[in-house]
Design an enzyme around this catalytic site. Structure first.
Site, PDB file in Angstrom:
ATOM      1  CB  CYS A 164      -1.866  -9.220   1.552  1.00  0.00           C
ATOM      2  SG  CYS A 164      -3.746  -8.622   1.577  1.00  0.00           S
ATOM      3  N   GLY A 210      -5.147  -3.035   4.739  1.00  0.00           N
ATOM      4  CA  GLY A 210      -5.788  -3.598   3.789  1.00  0.00           C
ATOM      5  C   GLY A 210      -6.574  -4.100   3.727  1.00  0.00           C
ATOM      6  CG  ASN A 214      -1.308  -5.876   6.107  1.00  0.00           C
ATOM      7  OD1 ASN A 214      -0.763  -5.294   6.831  1.00  0.00           O
ATOM      8  ND2 ASN A 214      -2.212  -4.899   5.511  1.00  0.00           N
ATOM      9  CG  HIS A 272      -3.020  -9.822   6.579  1.00  0.00           C
ATOM     10  ND1 HIS A 272      -3.418  -8.441   7.319  1.00  0.00           N
ATOM     11  CD2 HIS A 272      -2.974  -9.420   5.407  1.00  0.00           C
ATOM     12  CE1 HIS A 272      -4.083  -8.257   5.774  1.00  0.00           C
ATOM     13  NE2 HIS A 272      -4.204  -8.523   5.288  1.00  0.00           N
ATOM     14  CB  THR A 283      -3.174   8.837  -4.408  1.00  0.00           C
ATOM     15  OG1 THR A 283      -3.550   8.326  -4.544  1.00  0.00           O
ATOM     16  CG2 THR A 283      -2.025  10.277  -5.329  1.00  0.00           C
ATOM     17  NE  ARG A 303      -3.739 -10.837  -7.503  1.00  0.00           N
ATOM     18  CZ  ARG A 303      -4.574 -10.540  -5.810  1.00  0.00           C
ATOM     19  NH1 ARG A 303      -5.205 -11.351  -5.266  1.00  0.00           N
ATOM     20  NH2 ARG A 303      -3.865  -9.265  -5.613  1.00  0.00           N
ATOM     21  CE  LYS A 336      -9.488 -10.679  -4.344  1.00  0.00           C
ATOM     22  NZ  LYS A 336     -10.044  -9.400  -3.758  1.00  0.00           N
TER      23      LYS A 336
END
Lengths: 338, 338, 338, 338
Positions: C147, C177, C316, C239, C10, C109, C202
């Protein structure tokens, strides 16, 4: 100097109160309250100041208090920027403790013995303070209307001498009216929202009380109807509205009324030179260009056309909230209620 | 396939025409005209494509022509996105040369024998094409209304069975309506402009013709009045409007009319499943969320309240301009006028 | 058809997953999970759909499930749009229960045996799935990067044949984002925020893993440094970034690399014709005009100048999130890991 | 009081000059020039005032003159807000006629004997006025840099004691920098443009002159390189920039330099208390919140991180244009060049 406090001093309207009161010639800002989370911090640190005007350094060292009547012992007057659900209890406690309350909250606006005041329109309604005192309240509660209602009623002040019975108003309201966190960017960028909770009801109800007649005992509502469509638009500050009023007279007479009308109030620090300013240009008023007229206290009018139709616009957190409440307080002091 | 052209193909509405016609099942885009400056260039180079939808590569190699009737020899139908001051002459020349003209320009909208058509509302007005032919025009001129008028009249289609005499409408119109260069960013950021040249007059005038009755010889204007306040707001696409209509019936009946009404048109490529869509949510329609319904051809309605008041919104350059004109052409073909 | 689910369906990224998966030729959307508050409702009602693309009615009747592994019994593959703090436990449970997990969350990640994949750049890193299986995991976890990192690494793919050691990148990132509720309108209108929590870290960390070499056992980080300045700007989607890379070769050679580079991936539903598109215009790429290229999967490049400097931009929440994860899944299926 | 004029007084920068000069303690605004179209009108009527600050009524009755040296007989000093292509001739004529010219135009910035001055950085370059006088010019021409260059060089002033050789700067510039009509709303809403004509070249060139050393005869350019990526973003006022500078020292030392640096200029009306203000918050400076610091003359700095990276921001039409030029004039007067 009268010692004053601000309830809910860290929100969007609260910060406007602080900005406008810092350096006020008659009111000395001495207490700032907020939620428990902020209490104990310097206002400088608690506020995370988010107005486009630089932070008023003078009041930065005030230690924020919890929003309770105990915190307010040293003030004679408080300005309330509390949300409606929190305002009820503490405002009443303040009033009973002998403190004057000028509130921007909606809680007491429609109470029969609470004045709902736009000074240029119905300063005589302040007489209701006597009703409150007759019931044993040492202080008082005086409210100002909802922001969009203030713009509308200011625009109606010059039109009182005309005959009319029906007003339709479509508002285009700024996002600051919903508070700093009120509207996500994703919800309003490249968009508008044709709904503001309770806003239409407030405009329709409050306008009739403000424009009503007070006979010393109660207010007789004004004998016309108001129908509102309220829209949120991607504007930071400044509520605009397109208004229809069923005045049968000529456009020229209505324009002249807007041009020549003057408030009968005495000179007061927050009262602008013109509370209502008619702009004689084809595409005005516009929020970004006109909202700071009269230091944000002027309601600008334009484009009177047959119908009668016109456009009104004013700064929603100054004229429509904090400034309105401070002007109320100035009139209250001038009339020796404090 | 019918060979078609677009007049003024490099502007905001012109690019929408090209986007919507690229890949159309019945119309083959073969001529694109623009000003002399662009003539001779590939459309790919001349357009400096500025829609958010990627450029339709298939038509990129069409060589842009000058906007003259000579350029249009090989087409049967042209769509005109010309500004009003340029449209008059070339559109008439085309019609006389046997070309059908579906025009978004305002030039001929109010001419007695030119249909001003929103197909879901008054497709029968296309009968005026016969009047034009009786006067010796081999082709024809059919116009679609001004963008905001289209949204208004679509919203009125389901309400025709009710009795009413007075409509007031406050619009909040997107900046794309003024063309790519129309409104400087500095003029509209954090702002709105309560004026759009000639727009209120167009809405008041065109609505009455569209909703009027055509008896085969002339249009009898609709017997109600329209009063408009037009505002430009910082939205890219999608015209919103708050509407008052003096229907005395209950809100439920009006809501039901919006929910159940269906156009009687046959299935056509550009006709959306719902030309009018009632959204049963408290805060809709909203431009960014609803403008692409029905591929941009649906007018979304919401918030029917006593008054009767409601909100309408549609995509101004699709439903309100290029798409409207293409839908007109589809109906014209379906009725064998071409 | 492979039966798939979306975790966190959602939110902003979750809705993009649903939009992109509705109608996917190989994946059948059968489970949508959300918080307890939404569980049990139809997706239609739970989602309060907020994308500019109309709601995909086909999946509207799916009953939203709680975000637990039990809800996912009937799916072979899940896409995770969960926030990092919620993703850890349920993603691992899914993988252990034999479900393939393609996750947009940052949790895993940087784990040594979890592939962090941009298929055009390092599809061979999917070999790490074997490492996971060697440790007894029946399913797998495959992640896509943050992203802004995706845009950067896509732009670096064509530059791998050049010698360089230092990258500096200033991003200008869209508000979507941060999720639907992430950034208040008041915080970002007429403003920008030179900070996005953890984003610079990141970009600096993930880029080196993605561009690193995988020898079947572990990833050797790429031998260059990345320094990022991340800014949030008032753009809805897309982006942008200004990039410096210390390539000593001529501008023409770098331009040629951008123009001619092609991914070696096979034809896949979500793979755009051009993963990297060099726009030969002086003022591009621009988010509103270029973000939907390749159905939102193309990273657009422009303005290669001495330095070497260039500009990169991509969508993005499509290229940078949901679309990236779906493309990962398509490659995974193509390579028979599922 | 020194009698002053403004060349090009109706444009975006021209109106800022008028706003800032109205009420200036030392300069008396007596001549306002504009194009022939405006000449002869009252400034009130010619300006179509478009700043967010109310119109300065005091100067509204000044009759606008044509932009010629003849119009300027009664002034000692002019401020030029002319476009570069118009500035050359009239500025030179003024200087030769004995008038001091403080110009915001780019025309003469790089001339060897024209000072390009940011007073806090290189007030000593005003010594070039003597070179002009040696050549027989009775007046003088002094220029201020391009807006983004001013922010950059102000931010570099506290860093002069460090060793560095390479600066990379990505700007995010406000739309007011392109003038009132410069950027269509359709071009910049929900968008950014990664290109500003000539801006990168100006930053790279002007910075080296400003930071260079003047030995009384000529300027030796500063011995470092500047590489700029300039982006236009949807912000009304306030240019932001992410800066990399290859200082090897610790973050703390650089932060301290920003915190403790003070200009050595004497007290002047337009000089802010802090020309450079380091904001110790994680997400600042932000244009809407910080651009009015120091009445728009403060350059705000934040987020010093290893790299060295930092963020700088200042008001582009005040600090970056009109205010810069006025501050130059104040220093010029203080040093008795006028």
């Amino acid at each position: 100097m009268i010692s004053v406090g601000v309830l809910g001093a860290t929100g969007a309207v609260g910060q406007r109160f602080v900005q406008l009161l810092a350096g006020h010639p008659n009111f000395e800002l001495s207490v700032l309250t907020a939620s428990k989370r902020s209490a104990g911090k310097k206002y400088r640190d608690a506020a995370s100041w988010r107005l486009e005007v630089p932070f008023p350094e003078d009041v930065g060292d005030i230690i924020v208090s919890d929003t309770t009547v105990e915190s307010l012992k040293k003030v004679d007057l408080v300005f309330s920027a509390l949300p409606a659900d929190l305002a009820g209890e503490v405002e009443m406690q303040c009033a009973k403790a002998g403190i004057g309350v000028c509130s921007n909250a909606s809680t007491y606006r429609m109470e029969p013995d609470v004045p709902l005041v736009v000074p240029e329109v119905n300063a005589d309604h302040l007489g209701m303070i006597d009703l409150q005192r007759d019931k044993g309240t040492d202080g008082f509660i005086v409210t100002n209307p909802n922001c969009s209602t203030i713009m509308l009623t200011c625009s109606l002040a010059p039109l009182r001498t005309f005959s009319f019975s029906d007003i339709k108003v479509a508002t285009m309201q700024a996002i600051s009216g919903a508070g700093f966190e009120g509207i996500p960017g994703m919800a309003i960028f490249d968009n508008l929202i044709p709904y503001i909770g309770n806003e239409e009801e407030k405009m329709e109800r409050e306008t009739l009380k403000i424009m009503g007649t007070f006979d010393g005992a109660e207010v007789q509502n004004a004998p016309f109807s108001v129908s509102a469509c309220c829209n949120r638009v991607p504007v930071i500050d400044g509520h605009s509205m397109s208004v229809w009023i069923d005045i049968k007279d000529q456009v020229e007479k209505v324009e002249k009324a807007f041009r020549t009308w003057k408030s009968t109030l005495p000179d007061l620090p927050t009262l602008p030179e013109k509370s209502v300013d008619y702009i004689d240009l084809p595409d005005r008023p516009q929020p970004r260009l006109d909202r700071m007229k009269g230091k944000g206290m002027t309601v600008s009018i334009g484009r009177v056309r047959p119908g009668i139709r016109y456009q009104a616009m004013g700064h929603n957190t100054i004229r429509g909230a904090a400034g309105a409440s401070i002007l109320n307080a100035e009139v209250i002091c001038d009339r020796d209620y404090l």
